[in-house]
Design an enzyme around this catalytic site. Sequence first.
Site, PDB file in Angstrom:
ATOM      1  N   HIS A 157       0.894  -1.261  -0.100  1.00  0.00           N
ATOM      2  CA  HIS A 157      -0.022   0.074   0.113  1.00  0.00           C
ATOM      3  C   HIS A 157       0.831   1.282  -0.001  1.00  0.00           C
ATOM      4  CE1 HIS A 157      -2.155  -3.318   2.463  1.00  0.00           C
ATOM      5  NE2 HIS A 157      -3.286  -2.526   1.932  1.00  0.00           N
ATOM      6  N   ASP A 352      -4.421 -13.828  -2.858  1.00  0.00           N
ATOM      7  CA  ASP A 352      -3.769 -13.674  -1.674  1.00  0.00           C
ATOM      8  C   ASP A 352      -3.839 -14.710  -0.848  1.00  0.00           C
ATOM      9  OD1 ASP A 352      -3.147 -10.837  -2.205  1.00  0.00           O
ATOM     10  OD2 ASP A 352      -4.288 -10.102  -0.650  1.00  0.00           O
TER      11      ASP A 352
END
Length: 497
Positions: A157, A352
Amino acid sequence: MRAFIAILLALALAARSTRAAAPPAAKSAKEPAGSCPSGDGAACSDDKPNFKGEWYGEFFPGIPKIKYEGPDSTNPLAFRYYNADEVILGKKMKDWFRFSVAYWHTFRGDGSDPFGSATKNWSWEDPKLDPMQRAFRAMHANFEFLDKLGVEFWCFHDRDIAPEGATLEETNRNLDQVAEVALELQKGTPIRPLWVTAQLFKHPRYMHGAGSSPNASVFAYAAAQVKKCMDVAQLLGSSNYLFWGGREGYSSLLNTDMGMELDNLASFMKLAVDYNKRSGFKATMLLEPKPQEPTKHQYDWDVATTVSFLRKYGLEGEFKVNVECNHATLSGHSCEHELETARINGVLGNIDANTGDPQVGWDTDEFLTDPRECLLVALAVVRNGGLGVGGINFDAKLRRESTSPADLFYAHIAGMDGLARGLRSVARLIEDGRLDKLRAGRYASWTEKGGIGQRIRSGKATLEELEKWALSNPDPIADVASGSQELAGIYLDMAMR
Ligand code: XLS
Ligand code: NI
Ligand code: NI
């Protein structure tokens, strides 16, 4: 003297960090002396060249490059199943998986939870340093880790790599500076981001959501953040850009206009899709479903809901999905179900890879190691023909009680080996062929030449015609065969080794 102190420090650190399973300590005084954990950077400054005045030493002293040693190896710092360049089912293992390390868990996760503070004392998170210095160090640690682990991708991020400043301008400057370090470090290496995403959920401005916020100025601010994040992702050559709707959902419908929030969320996505094309970034856009947490209801509940959202707003073809196994189970599905739903809708873009705890009802983000689960995930990847420019990101973290730098290696080795073992099992399963045959056999009446199944599948049959057919044929009960689920289980088990 300086070097001597550095060696002592390194040895002390290696001893402290390896009590549990004892990886080899730094071998000789000639090797980079060590991790210099506490702002005594000067003590290490001779060990490696500085980058832009920033000190860095070795963050994982005593950890060698992780190698494949085969299934009989007893070395926990080696792969027993993952052999990057070995070809399985026509493709190198590393190309099937395209493994990626999650920056937030691995380098910024501090072990804190709602009941307790940080438990990790990572050397790059020295509290004596300012946030930007820590950010630079963490980035160096990342590249050392990826190199030693033999992994070519990482995910982050924007706010994982650089701290927020007092203004958006300052925040963007911070991000640029750290991105520049990452760009420098990736030069001459195959290492690139797998996907990048904007963190639109931690800051209080996003308490009601970002793209679905009831407040238009929050939407605009979030859009600015996404634009900047996409620019950084493009600079670093990321293949994918991801949205996970951190707080895109609601806590109560009493005060929520769900229709308006979903319309706005779709506009948010459209802005990003449009910019992706115009800026020349041309990343594969990913959406990551999750049913709840942190909100009571997240809009991208599961793969099916996400696909329906994309279709409603004309975004099909623009996005793929990132299936997270722990999110799958939170939504009441298996990971296998979510992967298959994505595959048959043509949107499986990334995984993921993690797992939850059967007794704990939230996103515990544990490394996926269960052999059966790993086999099923690997099977989904193979059935999909690979993940294209996507890959397998370890959105997983150490337990709070695991505090040694070596644990970061053990965790990733276990995750990579688990899936590699799964892939080897898939190869055996396919070669054996009996499971595929069992499955296909159940549908034989649909492919039988000139049969009623073919007629129905051609879309030409009518109800009247089928009534006529049923009246003139024996009751189909005679044709209804066993599903043999237990036998299917045996075939799977036989492939698992
Ligand atoms: C949280 C999500 C998150 C995304 C990236 O549960 O898994 O980590 O992968 O924002
Ligand atoms: Ni995730
Ligand atoms: Ni998650």
